[in-house]
Design a protein around this motif. Structure first.
Motif, PDB file in Angstrom:
ATOM      1  N   LEU A  81       8.525  -2.963   6.069  1.00 20.71           N
ATOM      2  CA  LEU A  81       8.700  -2.981   4.611  1.00 20.71           C
ATOM      3  C   LEU A  81      10.176  -2.825   4.236  1.00 20.71           C
ATOM      4  O   LEU A  81      10.685  -3.492   3.318  1.00 20.71           O
ATOM      5  N   VAL A  82      10.895  -1.937   4.954  1.00 26.26           N
ATOM      6  CA  VAL A  82      12.319  -1.732   4.680  1.00 26.26           C
ATOM      7  C   VAL A  82      13.102  -3.008   4.949  1.00 26.26           C
ATOM      8  O   VAL A  82      13.980  -3.411   4.174  1.00 26.26           O
ATOM      9  N   VAL A  83      12.795  -3.669   6.078  1.00 27.33           N
ATOM     10  CA  VAL A  83      13.498  -4.925   6.421  1.00 27.33           C
ATOM     11  C   VAL A  83      13.218  -5.991   5.384  1.00 27.33           C
ATOM     12  O   VAL A  83      14.114  -6.730   4.944  1.00 27.33           O
ATOM     13  N   ALA A  84      11.969  -6.100   4.952  1.00 28.27           N
ATOM     14  CA  ALA A  84      11.610  -7.103   3.941  1.00 28.27           C
ATOM     15  C   ALA A  84      12.335  -6.841   2.626  1.00 28.27           C
ATOM     16  O   ALA A  84      12.864  -7.763   1.981  1.00 28.27           O
ATOM     17  N   LEU A  85      12.377  -5.573   2.198  1.00 26.81           N
ATOM     18  CA  LEU A  85      13.083  -5.240   0.965  1.00 26.81           C
ATOM     19  C   LEU A  85      14.581  -5.492   1.094  1.00 26.81           C
ATOM     20  O   LEU A  85      15.249  -5.949   0.152  1.00 26.81           O
ATOM     21  N   PHE A  86      15.143  -5.219   2.276  1.00 24.74           N
ATOM     22  CA  PHE A  86      16.582  -5.421   2.491  1.00 24.74           C
ATOM     23  C   PHE A  86      16.954  -6.887   2.340  1.00 24.74           C
ATOM     24  O   PHE A  86      17.937  -7.252   1.694  1.00 24.74           O
ATOM     25  N   PHE A  87      16.139  -7.775   2.948  1.00 26.24           N
ATOM     26  CA  PHE A  87      16.429  -9.206   2.856  1.00 26.24           C
ATOM     27  C   PHE A  87      16.159  -9.745   1.458  1.00 26.24           C
ATOM     28  O   PHE A  87      16.733 -10.752   1.057  1.00 26.24           O
ATOM     29  N   CYS A  88      15.269  -9.046   0.717  1.00 25.21           N
ATOM     30  CA  CYS A  88      15.046  -9.471  -0.678  1.00 25.21           C
ATOM     31  C   CYS A  88      16.278  -9.200  -1.536  1.00 25.21           C
ATOM     32  O   CYS A  88      16.637  -9.998  -2.414  1.00 25.21           O
ATOM     33  N   PHE A  89      16.925  -8.062  -1.305  1.00 26.43           N
ATOM     34  CA  PHE A  89      18.122  -7.722  -2.080  1.00 26.43           C
ATOM     35  C   PHE A  89      19.381  -8.406  -1.538  1.00 26.43           C
ATOM     36  O   PHE A  89      20.346  -8.593  -2.264  1.00 26.43           O
ATOM     37  N   ARG A  90      19.391  -8.773  -0.264  1.00 27.68           N
ATOM     38  CA  ARG A  90      20.568  -9.441   0.341  1.00 27.68           C
ATOM     39  C   ARG A  90      20.131 -10.740   1.016  1.00 27.68           C
ATOM     40  O   ARG A  90      20.045 -10.840   2.242  1.00 27.68           O
ATOM     41  N   PRO A  91      19.805 -11.767   0.224  1.00 25.62           N
ATOM     42  CA  PRO A  91      19.287 -13.015   0.816  1.00 25.62           C
ATOM     43  C   PRO A  91      20.334 -13.758   1.648  1.00 25.62           C
ATOM     44  O   PRO A  91      20.005 -14.529   2.526  1.00 25.62           O
ATOM     45  N   GLU A  92      21.646 -13.522   1.345  1.00 28.21           N
ATOM     46  CA  GLU A  92      22.668 -14.241   2.105  1.00 28.21           C
ATOM     47  C   GLU A  92      22.666 -13.823   3.569  1.00 28.21           C
ATOM     48  O   GLU A  92      23.005 -14.621   4.462  1.00 28.21           O
ATOM     49  N   LEU A  93      22.309 -12.583   3.860  1.00 27.33           N
ATOM     50  CA  LEU A  93      22.222 -12.146   5.257  1.00 27.33           C
ATOM     51  C   LEU A  93      21.110 -12.877   5.986  1.00 27.33           C
ATOM     52  O   LEU A  93      21.247 -13.236   7.158  1.00 27.33           O
TER      53      LEU A  93
ATOM     54  N   MET B 191       2.374   3.906  11.251  1.00 27.89           N
ATOM     55  CA  MET B 191       3.053   4.096   9.969  1.00 27.89           C
ATOM     56  C   MET B 191       4.555   3.818  10.086  1.00 27.89           C
ATOM     57  O   MET B 191       5.185   3.262   9.180  1.00 27.89           O
ATOM     58  N   PHE B 192       5.139   4.153  11.236  1.00 28.87           N
ATOM     59  CA  PHE B 192       6.580   3.929  11.432  1.00 28.87           C
ATOM     60  C   PHE B 192       6.909   2.432  11.421  1.00 28.87           C
ATOM     61  O   PHE B 192       7.828   1.986  10.731  1.00 28.87           O
ATOM     62  N   PHE B 193       6.116   1.669  12.212  1.00 24.88           N
ATOM     63  CA  PHE B 193       6.377   0.231  12.277  1.00 24.88           C
ATOM     64  C   PHE B 193       6.095  -0.452  10.947  1.00 24.88           C
ATOM     65  O   PHE B 193       6.810  -1.367  10.525  1.00 24.88           O
ATOM     66  N   THR B 194       5.049  -0.012  10.252  1.00 25.59           N
ATOM     67  CA  THR B 194       4.747  -0.597   8.935  1.00 25.59           C
ATOM     68  C   THR B 194       5.865  -0.307   7.943  1.00 25.59           C
ATOM     69  O   THR B 194       6.315  -1.178   7.184  1.00 25.59           O
TER      70      THR B 194
END
Length: 294
Positions: free
Chosen positions: A46-58, A39-42
């Motif tokens: 998900l957090v990393v995917a959402l972060f890059f969705c909101f900050r695509p320039e990174l 559950m931790f890795f999943t």
């Protein structure tokens, strides 16, 4: 023999199936025995995917930081810079070539004027350089300006006529006093540079008004209201064509040679004395030709 082969084959398949089953069971046992880790890795992914969705320039910055991407970008920049340099070299060389060609033209014209009109080389260079610069500013042909000077004053900067025309281009300073205001007034009418600039401006204004060089020259000499200009325009245009030929390097020094040949012929005639009629006619021919050329 076949029996042993089939036994080995079935034993191999049973081993492979057994190993696959063991690996599957172990994975299931790991997931079931460590649900918090899974559950931790999943959740982390998900957090990393959402972060890059909101900050695509990174994501783009991270992607560009890879060595292959960086090398590709560097090569692209280098190619662009090389292309820009190659593209910039052509106009630079063309401009240098144009300046060199203009310098050679000035040298040819100045040297020819100095010899033909017997004026100092420095003065001739000043007149030619000023004519070229003024012509560029006004949009005239510099050789036309020099041709007017040749006919008007024979490049005498201190020439003055009985009606008040002054300088190289024989400007009527009192008539065109307003054009001297930007140059210090009519007291500078005999300054060679000022006289060339003002005279060229007057000529340019006549070209605009009349629409042709011939009519502009007729107005310049003060014959606008007359039926003819006394051959003034023809003389200027003849001198203009000579100067153009000199500037291009296609003009031979036949005028100077013919003039010196006529002088040598005259000296020879005086030294030798009277000659027979047939010989006199032969000797007079180059003198008559040189007079026509001059």
């Amino acid at each position: 023999m076949f029996h042993s082969f089939f036994e080995q084959f079935f034993s191999f398949n049973s081993k492979s199936r057994t190993s696959h089953l063991i690996s599957t069971v172990s994975r299931k046992l790991f997931i079931t025995s460590h649900p918090k880790v899974w559950m931790f890795f999943t959740g982390l992914m998900l957090v990393v995917a959402l972060f890059f969705c909101f900050r695509p320039e990174l994501f783009r910055n991270v992607h560009e930081s890879f060595p292959i991407r960086e090398a590709h970008a560097t090569s692209h920049v280098a190619t662009s810079e090389t292309a820009s340099l190659i593209g910039a070299e052509i106009p630079e060389k063309t401009e240098e070539h144009s300046k060199l060609d203009e310098l050679k033209q000035k040298q040819r014209v100045a040297s020819w004027i100095s010899k033909r009109y017997r004026i100092a080389g420095k003065a001739s260079n000043l007149f030619v350089t000023t004519a070229y610069k003024t012509a560029f500013e006004l949009g005239l042909d510099p050789h036309l300006i020099l041709a007017v000077m040749a006919v008007e004053s024979r490049f005498n900067p201190y020439a003055e006529s009985s009606v008040g025309a002054q300088g190289l281009m024989q400007v009527m300073s009192k008539v065109h006093a307003d054009k001297f205001e930007d140059h210090g007034g009519i007291q500078y009418a005999l300054d060679p540079v000022v006289n060339i600039k003002v005279g060229s401006k007057i000529l340019k204004d006549y070209v605009k008004q009349k629409g042709s060089i011939e009519l502009a020259l007729k107005s310049y000499v003060g014959a606008a209201a007359m039926s003819h200009d006394g051959g003034y325009g023809s003389r200027v245009l003849t001198e203009y064509r000579k100067l153009k030929a000199v500037a291009s390097g296609s003009h031979s020094p036949s005028l100077v040679q013919a003039k010196s040949a006529s002088k040598r012929s005259a000296r020879q005639k005086k030294a030798i004395g009277p000659a027979p009629l047939a010989k006199q006619k032969k000797e007079e021919t180059p003198i008559r030709d040189s007079a026509v050329l001059l």
